[in-house]
Design a protein around this motif. Structure first.
Motif, short mmCIF file in Angstrom:
data_model
loop_
_atom_site.label_atom_id
_atom_site.label_comp_id
_atom_site.label_asym_id
_atom_site.label_seq_id
_atom_site.Cartn_x
_atom_site.Cartn_y
_atom_site.Cartn_z
N TYR A 34 0.83 -1.21 0.00
CA TYR A 34 0.00 0.00 0.00
C TYR A 34 0.87 1.26 0.00
O TYR A 34 0.60 2.21 -0.71
CB TYR A 34 -0.93 0.03 1.22
CG TYR A 34 -2.09 -0.91 1.11
CD1 TYR A 34 -3.02 -0.79 0.07
CD2 TYR A 34 -2.30 -1.90 2.06
CE1 TYR A 34 -4.10 -1.65 -0.02
CE2 TYR A 34 -3.39 -2.74 1.98
CZ TYR A 34 -4.29 -2.62 0.94
OH TYR A 34 -5.36 -3.45 0.86
N ARG A 35 1.92 1.26 0.81
CA ARG A 35 2.79 2.43 0.91
C ARG A 35 3.47 2.74 -0.42
O ARG A 35 3.61 3.90 -0.82
CB ARG A 35 3.84 2.23 2.00
CG ARG A 35 4.55 3.52 2.37
CD ARG A 35 5.56 3.34 3.48
NE ARG A 35 6.75 2.73 2.91
CZ ARG A 35 7.41 1.71 3.44
NH1 ARG A 35 7.02 1.17 4.55
NH2 ARG A 35 8.48 1.23 2.85
N ARG A 37 2.33 2.29 -3.37
CA ARG A 37 1.36 3.00 -4.21
C ARG A 37 1.11 4.41 -3.71
O ARG A 37 1.05 5.35 -4.48
CB ARG A 37 0.05 2.22 -4.29
CG ARG A 37 0.15 1.01 -5.20
CD ARG A 37 -1.17 0.42 -5.56
NE ARG A 37 -2.25 1.35 -5.81
CZ ARG A 37 -2.54 1.91 -6.98
NH1 ARG A 37 -1.80 1.65 -8.02
NH2 ARG A 37 -3.57 2.71 -7.10
N GLU A 38 0.94 4.55 -2.40
CA GLU A 38 0.65 5.86 -1.82
C GLU A 38 1.77 6.86 -2.05
O GLU A 38 1.53 8.04 -2.24
CB GLU A 38 0.39 5.72 -0.32
CG GLU A 38 -0.88 4.99 0.02
CD GLU A 38 -0.95 4.56 1.48
OE1 GLU A 38 -0.01 4.84 2.24
OE2 GLU A 38 -1.95 3.92 1.84
N GLU A 39 3.00 6.39 -2.00
CA GLU A 39 4.16 7.27 -2.14
C GLU A 39 4.57 7.48 -3.59
O GLU A 39 5.55 8.15 -3.87
CB GLU A 39 5.34 6.72 -1.33
CG GLU A 39 5.09 6.76 0.17
CD GLU A 39 6.25 6.22 0.99
OE1 GLU A 39 7.27 5.79 0.40
OE2 GLU A 39 6.13 6.23 2.22
N GLY A 40 3.83 6.89 -4.51
CA GLY A 40 4.08 7.14 -5.92
C GLY A 40 5.25 6.39 -6.53
O GLY A 40 5.81 6.83 -7.53
N TRP A 41 5.62 5.24 -5.95
CA TRP A 41 6.66 4.43 -6.58
C TRP A 41 6.18 4.05 -7.97
O TRP A 41 4.99 4.01 -8.23
CB TRP A 41 6.93 3.16 -5.78
CG TRP A 41 7.51 3.36 -4.41
CD1 TRP A 41 7.64 4.54 -3.72
CD2 TRP A 41 7.99 2.34 -3.55
NE1 TRP A 41 8.18 4.30 -2.49
CE2 TRP A 41 8.42 2.96 -2.35
CE3 TRP A 41 8.12 0.97 -3.66
CZ2 TRP A 41 8.96 2.24 -1.29
CZ3 TRP A 41 8.65 0.26 -2.60
CH2 TRP A 41 9.07 0.90 -1.44
N THR A 42 7.08 3.73 -8.83
CA THR A 42 6.71 3.36 -10.21
C THR A 42 6.29 1.90 -10.33
O THR A 42 6.22 1.37 -11.42
CB THR A 42 7.89 3.62 -11.17
OG1 THR A 42 9.00 2.84 -10.74
CG2 THR A 42 8.23 5.09 -11.22
N ARG A 46 -1.91 -2.15 -10.01
CA ARG A 46 -3.10 -1.42 -10.44
C ARG A 46 -4.22 -1.59 -9.42
O ARG A 46 -4.25 -2.55 -8.68
CB ARG A 46 -3.55 -1.95 -11.80
CG ARG A 46 -2.52 -1.74 -12.88
CD ARG A 46 -2.86 -2.62 -14.07
NE ARG A 46 -1.92 -2.46 -15.15
CZ ARG A 46 -0.78 -3.11 -15.26
NH1 ARG A 46 -0.41 -3.97 -14.35
NH2 ARG A 46 0.02 -2.91 -16.29
N THR A 69 13.91 1.87 -10.81
CA THR A 69 12.56 1.87 -10.27
C THR A 69 12.54 1.84 -8.74
O THR A 69 11.49 2.02 -8.14
CB THR A 69 11.75 0.66 -10.77
OG1 THR A 69 12.37 -0.54 -10.29
CG2 THR A 69 11.66 0.65 -12.27
N PRO A 71 12.95 3.04 -4.90
CA PRO A 71 12.79 4.36 -4.26
C PRO A 71 14.14 4.89 -3.81
O PRO A 71 15.04 4.14 -3.45
CB PRO A 71 11.89 4.07 -3.07
CG PRO A 71 12.09 2.63 -2.79
CD PRO A 71 12.38 1.97 -4.11
N LYS A 74 15.09 9.94 0.89
CA LYS A 74 14.75 11.37 0.89
C LYS A 74 15.84 12.13 1.61
O LYS A 74 16.42 11.67 2.58
CB LYS A 74 13.41 11.57 1.60
CG LYS A 74 12.27 10.98 0.83
CD LYS A 74 10.96 11.25 1.52
CE LYS A 74 9.82 10.62 0.71
NZ LYS A 74 8.54 10.81 1.34
#
Length: 76
Positions: A34-35, A37-42, A46, A69, A71, A74
């Protein structure tokens, strides 16, 4: 071969339906899926409205092998 060009039987074998199936394939927790997807990983996962997450094994294998691909850390 991608899922879009494969025959229906091989697509069914390649398909991972639900966060638990995806997490098991990646050896991750459901929360990490879930994380991602939430954090916008590539990551090629779906979401079908009302039906949850799904992915294809073949696409995840390609994604895992491609270092670009993953992460990045930060900046602190």
């Amino acid at each position: 071969m991608t899922a879009a060009t494969a025959d229906p039987a091989s697509v069914a074998e390649d398909l991972l339906e639900g966060v638990q199936a995806i997490a098991g394939f990646l050896n991750w927790s459901a929360r990490k899926v879930y994380r991602a997807r939430e954090e916008g990983w590539t990551i090629p996962i779906r979401k079908r409205e009302g039906l949850g997450l799904y992915a294809f094994r073949s696409e995840l294998e390609i994604w895992l092998k491609d270092a670009s691909t993953l992460p990045t850390a930060k900046a602190a």
